[in-house]
Design an enzyme around this catalytic site. Sequence first.
Site, mmCIF file in Angstrom:
data_model
loop_
_atom_site.group_PDB
_atom_site.id
_atom_site.type_symbol
_atom_site.label_atom_id
_atom_site.label_comp_id
_atom_site.label_asym_id
_atom_site.label_seq_id
_atom_site.Cartn_x
_atom_site.Cartn_y
_atom_site.Cartn_z
ATOM 1 N N ARG A 82 -1.851 -2.143 -6.565
ATOM 2 C CA ARG A 82 -2.296 -3.232 -5.847
ATOM 3 C C ARG A 82 -3.246 -4.174 -6.385
ATOM 4 O O ARG A 82 -2.780 -5.433 -6.027
ATOM 5 C CB ARG A 82 -2.733 -2.583 -4.262
ATOM 6 C CG ARG A 82 -3.143 -3.595 -3.472
ATOM 7 C CD ARG A 82 -3.110 -2.972 -2.107
ATOM 8 N NE ARG A 82 -3.736 -3.964 -0.965
ATOM 9 C CZ ARG A 82 -2.988 -4.733 -0.143
ATOM 10 N NH1 ARG A 82 -1.731 -4.903 -0.399
ATOM 11 N NH2 ARG A 82 -3.873 -5.305 0.648
ATOM 12 N N ARG A 90 0.704 -1.286 0.125
ATOM 13 C CA ARG A 90 -0.179 0.209 -0.064
ATOM 14 C C ARG A 90 0.961 1.356 0.009
ATOM 15 O O ARG A 90 2.066 1.305 0.370
ATOM 16 C CB ARG A 90 -0.713 0.099 1.109
ATOM 17 C CG ARG A 90 -1.892 -1.162 1.234
ATOM 18 C CD ARG A 90 -2.857 -0.898 2.494
ATOM 19 N NE ARG A 90 -3.788 -1.983 2.548
ATOM 20 C CZ ARG A 90 -3.788 -3.073 3.269
ATOM 21 N NH1 ARG A 90 -2.268 -3.407 3.826
ATOM 22 N NH2 ARG A 90 -4.523 -3.998 3.249
ATOM 23 N N HIS A 138 -3.924 -9.180 3.010
ATOM 24 C CA HIS A 138 -5.610 -9.225 3.004
ATOM 25 C C HIS A 138 -5.841 -9.999 4.193
ATOM 26 O O HIS A 138 -5.548 -10.794 4.518
ATOM 27 C CB HIS A 138 -6.002 -9.436 1.665
ATOM 28 C CG HIS A 138 -5.986 -8.493 0.701
ATOM 29 N ND1 HIS A 138 -5.076 -8.841 -0.395
ATOM 30 C CD2 HIS A 138 -6.516 -7.525 0.199
ATOM 31 C CE1 HIS A 138 -5.023 -8.002 -1.163
ATOM 32 N NE2 HIS A 138 -5.967 -7.149 -0.985
ATOM 33 N N TYR A 161 -9.670 -7.755 -4.927
ATOM 34 C CA TYR A 161 -8.344 -7.090 -5.543
ATOM 35 C C TYR A 161 -7.768 -8.171 -6.706
ATOM 36 O O TYR A 161 -6.860 -7.696 -7.207
ATOM 37 C CB TYR A 161 -7.434 -7.047 -4.320
ATOM 38 C CG TYR A 161 -7.397 -5.750 -3.441
ATOM 39 C CD1 TYR A 161 -6.459 -4.486 -3.974
ATOM 40 C CD2 TYR A 161 -8.468 -5.746 -2.693
ATOM 41 C CE1 TYR A 161 -6.951 -3.301 -3.122
ATOM 42 C CE2 TYR A 161 -8.542 -4.376 -1.901
ATOM 43 C CZ TYR A 161 -7.829 -3.264 -2.104
ATOM 44 O OH TYR A 161 -8.004 -2.176 -1.467
ATOM 45 N N LYS A 168 -1.902 -1.365 7.733
ATOM 46 C CA LYS A 168 -3.551 -0.878 7.831
ATOM 47 C C LYS A 168 -4.259 -1.780 8.654
ATOM 48 O O LYS A 168 -5.192 -1.351 9.356
ATOM 49 C CB LYS A 168 -3.763 -0.865 6.331
ATOM 50 C CG LYS A 168 -5.403 -0.081 6.420
ATOM 51 C CD LYS A 168 -5.779 -0.072 4.870
ATOM 52 C CE LYS A 168 -7.486 0.612 4.980
ATOM 53 N NZ LYS A 168 -7.857 0.650 3.445
ATOM 54 N N HIS A 211 -3.361 3.101 -6.304
ATOM 55 C CA HIS A 211 -3.875 1.751 -5.559
ATOM 56 C C HIS A 211 -4.185 0.835 -6.423
ATOM 57 O O HIS A 211 -4.441 -0.256 -6.070
ATOM 58 C CB HIS A 211 -5.120 2.383 -4.759
ATOM 59 C CG HIS A 211 -5.347 1.228 -3.651
ATOM 60 N ND1 HIS A 211 -4.572 1.061 -2.500
ATOM 61 C CD2 HIS A 211 -6.804 0.326 -3.692
ATOM 62 C CE1 HIS A 211 -4.989 0.132 -1.964
ATOM 63 N NE2 HIS A 211 -6.381 -0.160 -2.487
#
Length: 345
Positions: free
Chosen positions: A292, A203, A316, A325, A228, A289
């Site tokens: 990713r 990220r 994740h 994703y 995150k 982003h």
Amino acid sequence: MASINPRKDRDGVTIGWQAQVRRNGYPAQSKTFEKKSQAQAWARQVESEVERGVFVSRGEAERTTLGECFERYQREITPSKKPSGQGPERGFIRQWLQRPIARRIVAEIRGVDVAAAVKEMEGEEKSANTIRLHLAVLSHLFTVAQGDWGMESLDNPVARVRKPRLPKGRERRVREGEMGALIGAADLRLACLIVLAVETAMRREDLASLTWEHVDLKARSLFLPKTKNGEARTVPLSPGALESLATLPRNLSGSVFGLSADGIDSAWGRARAAAGIAGGWGDDALHLHDLRHEATSRFFERTDLDLMEIRAITGHKSLQMLSRYTHLRTVNLVERLAGAKRGNR
């Protein structure tokens, strides 16, 4: 026994009705209403709860506005959040404080009041995700008030409100020629950052906070102590990722890229524009982003890693999020159906 008494102004005109309930072993309860029928209904409810042994004092909740609760929440709760989340949360609180609902007594707020605020936000053309984030802060405030602030009588009105439906997730992949154009338009730092992002699915915040002390080129890995999702993660490095890191000069600050999260956004925007790639929020735009998404999809297309191995690399929290994703190219699926093996292309 409950007593209902009129409240009068200086001229002796009744301007409201005060209900009082006193029972041995319980704190006295009182509240003022515009109508006598409202006062009587409130008193009956309190007496019923006392008789059934389920009474919880409403005093604090019935003399505190939502705005006052938000101000307390901002003082006591927001500072305990991650630094990256405090700014956005303060912004949500600031907007709640500007709404009429903030002037309401917190105990009187119902689902219909929250739903009205949602309609206001929709009228302001806020996105579904932004509205959900506003509601998440409001919901947590009620949870904290119930558990930590002695307002056990509160009911969380957010739980009964329809949440805006989130739009379908982005499926933008890096197109042919775009990687070369971006790297050609970027300076050395950003070019290496772009390569590392596509090779690791890191990220923006992870890239910005990466320091050389957490990079081990010999072990072909790097360590992210704070991510995150709140969990530390060790990321294995591909040959491409290793090459990009080995190309970068070291600096006294210890930061690998020497760029803040906002600095990365600015540099990305300049390189994207120079490469002739669309920005903004249209389907054709390429966001940082999206790299990713690209990296995660490539793990499935170009390696023999299984689901759990890919999840360990990307970080994740769930397989459901991992699937959001992942956007596989049809041409690769066609080749796999024809017997082709996964591998570098």
